[in-house]
Write a protein that holds these residues in place. Structure first.
Motif, mmCIF file in Angstrom:
data_model
loop_
_atom_site.group_PDB
_atom_site.id
_atom_site.type_symbol
_atom_site.label_atom_id
_atom_site.label_comp_id
_atom_site.label_asym_id
_atom_site.label_seq_id
_atom_site.Cartn_x
_atom_site.Cartn_y
_atom_site.Cartn_z
ATOM 1 N N VAL A 112 40.806 44.306 50.736
ATOM 2 C CA VAL A 112 41.140 42.913 50.451
ATOM 3 C C VAL A 112 40.166 41.988 51.172
ATOM 4 O O VAL A 112 39.924 42.129 52.369
ATOM 5 N N ARG A 113 39.609 41.050 50.428
ATOM 6 C CA ARG A 113 38.677 40.076 50.992
ATOM 7 C C ARG A 113 39.328 38.700 51.026
ATOM 8 O O ARG A 113 40.082 38.348 50.126
ATOM 9 N N ALA A 114 39.014 37.928 52.062
ATOM 10 C CA ALA A 114 39.575 36.590 52.215
ATOM 11 C C ALA A 114 38.456 35.562 52.187
ATOM 12 O O ALA A 114 37.369 35.791 52.726
ATOM 13 N N PHE A 115 38.706 34.442 51.541
ATOM 14 C CA PHE A 115 37.729 33.367 51.526
ATOM 15 C C PHE A 115 38.430 32.046 51.226
ATOM 16 O O PHE A 115 39.554 32.014 50.706
ATOM 17 N N LYS A 116 37.766 30.954 51.592
ATOM 18 C CA LYS A 116 38.275 29.615 51.334
ATOM 19 C C LYS A 116 37.362 28.943 50.333
ATOM 20 O O LYS A 116 36.146 29.124 50.379
ATOM 21 N N GLN A 117 37.939 28.192 49.414
ATOM 22 C CA GLN A 117 37.156 27.494 48.397
ATOM 23 C C GLN A 117 37.417 25.994 48.466
ATOM 24 O O GLN A 117 38.557 25.560 48.660
ATOM 25 N N LEU A 118 36.356 25.232 48.303
ATOM 26 C CA LEU A 118 36.463 23.790 48.127
ATOM 27 C C LEU A 118 36.075 23.506 46.686
ATOM 28 O O LEU A 118 34.923 23.702 46.291
ATOM 29 N N ILE A 119 37.050 23.070 45.875
ATOM 30 C CA ILE A 119 36.832 22.880 44.449
ATOM 31 C C ILE A 119 36.734 21.379 44.152
ATOM 32 O O ILE A 119 37.710 20.652 44.322
ATOM 33 N N PRO A 120 35.573 20.896 43.729
ATOM 34 C CA PRO A 120 35.431 19.466 43.438
ATOM 35 C C PRO A 120 36.179 19.094 42.163
ATOM 36 O O PRO A 120 36.491 19.965 41.340
ATOM 37 N N PRO A 121 36.487 17.818 41.981
ATOM 38 C CA PRO A 121 37.141 17.394 40.731
ATOM 39 C C PRO A 121 36.280 17.744 39.532
ATOM 40 O O PRO A 121 35.054 17.640 39.587
ATOM 41 N N GLY A 122 36.922 18.183 38.458
ATOM 42 C CA GLY A 122 36.193 18.548 37.258
ATOM 43 C C GLY A 122 36.461 17.568 36.131
ATOM 44 O O GLY A 122 37.565 17.019 36.031
ATOM 45 N N PRO A 123 35.473 17.313 35.268
ATOM 46 C CA PRO A 123 35.683 16.404 34.131
ATOM 47 C C PRO A 123 36.628 17.022 33.112
ATOM 48 O O PRO A 123 36.868 18.233 33.105
#
Length: 208
Positions: A112-123
């Motif tokens: 199992v891998r762990a990561f954090k994502q920052l997702i910008p607003p999408g059109p």
């Protein structure tokens, strides 16, 4: 012979460091949400030079990196990716994938891998094609709102909400709000599961 091998290794390591500067600068600018034009005005470096530097078509020099480090207010080592000595802590570098900033939290190749994502607003025109792949995913929303399309269902997720799903099921995860969203992900490439509830106890299931 040993000396030649050491020299070749040093040359290869240096080349890898130089090649990594461009993607690192591009990812940093993306996280700061700064345009090339604004960065050029702040640093005095032309837009074309900044663009070539980020794409790897211009080799980084101290004359270019020092004003960038001052503008971003980060140590020069952070731009170069120089190894830290005498520090037992693991320093994981953010990466840019498909317009999203991804911070790996584990280094293991398997499990199992762990990561954090920052997702910008999408059109509104963002491609929401459903994808499938090997694995099982657990996703926790830290801030903002995230839309999960899972098969024929959809879930609007807010801070503190958790989902887990088999990635063989057609799915898409994105941000359709006006603010950036931050999520914590656990991903098992061979179907390993995180043994948690898919929603807090006593809460109703999301409505389609």
């Amino acid at each position: 012979m040993a000396h030649d091998q050491e020299a070749q290794l040093a040359a290869r390591t240096t080349a890898e460091v130089v090649e990594g500067v461009g993607p690192r600068l591009r990812a940093l600018r993306g996280r700061r949400d700064v345009t090339l034009a604004a960065l050029a005005a702040e640093t005095g470096i032309s837009v074309s030079t900044l663009s070539r530097l980020e794409s790897g078509r211009r080799k980084p020099t101290l004359e270019l990196l020092l004003p960038l480090a001052r503008t971003y207010r980060v140590p020069l080592d952070d731009l170069v990716g120089a190894p830290r000595t005498g520090d037992p802590r693991v320093h994981l570098r953010p990466e840019l994938h498909g317009g999203r900033v991804v911070v790996p939290l584990t280094r293991r190749a398997g499990g199992v891998r762990a990561f954090k994502q920052l997702i910008p607003p999408g059109p509104s025109t963002t491609d929401r094609s459903l994808k499938t792949h090997e694995g099982y995913e657990w996703l926790y929303v830290l801030s903002g709102r995230v839309l999960l399309l899972l098969g024929e269902r959809q879930f609007d997720l807010g801070p503190g909400e958790v989902v887990e799903f088999d990635t063989h099921t057609p799915h898409w995860v994105g941000n359709v709000s006006d603010e950036a969203a931050e999520v914590l992900c656990l991903y098992g490439p061979q179907g390993e599961r995180a043994h948690v509830r898919s929603r807090p106890a006593g809460r109703p299931a999301p409505v389609d």
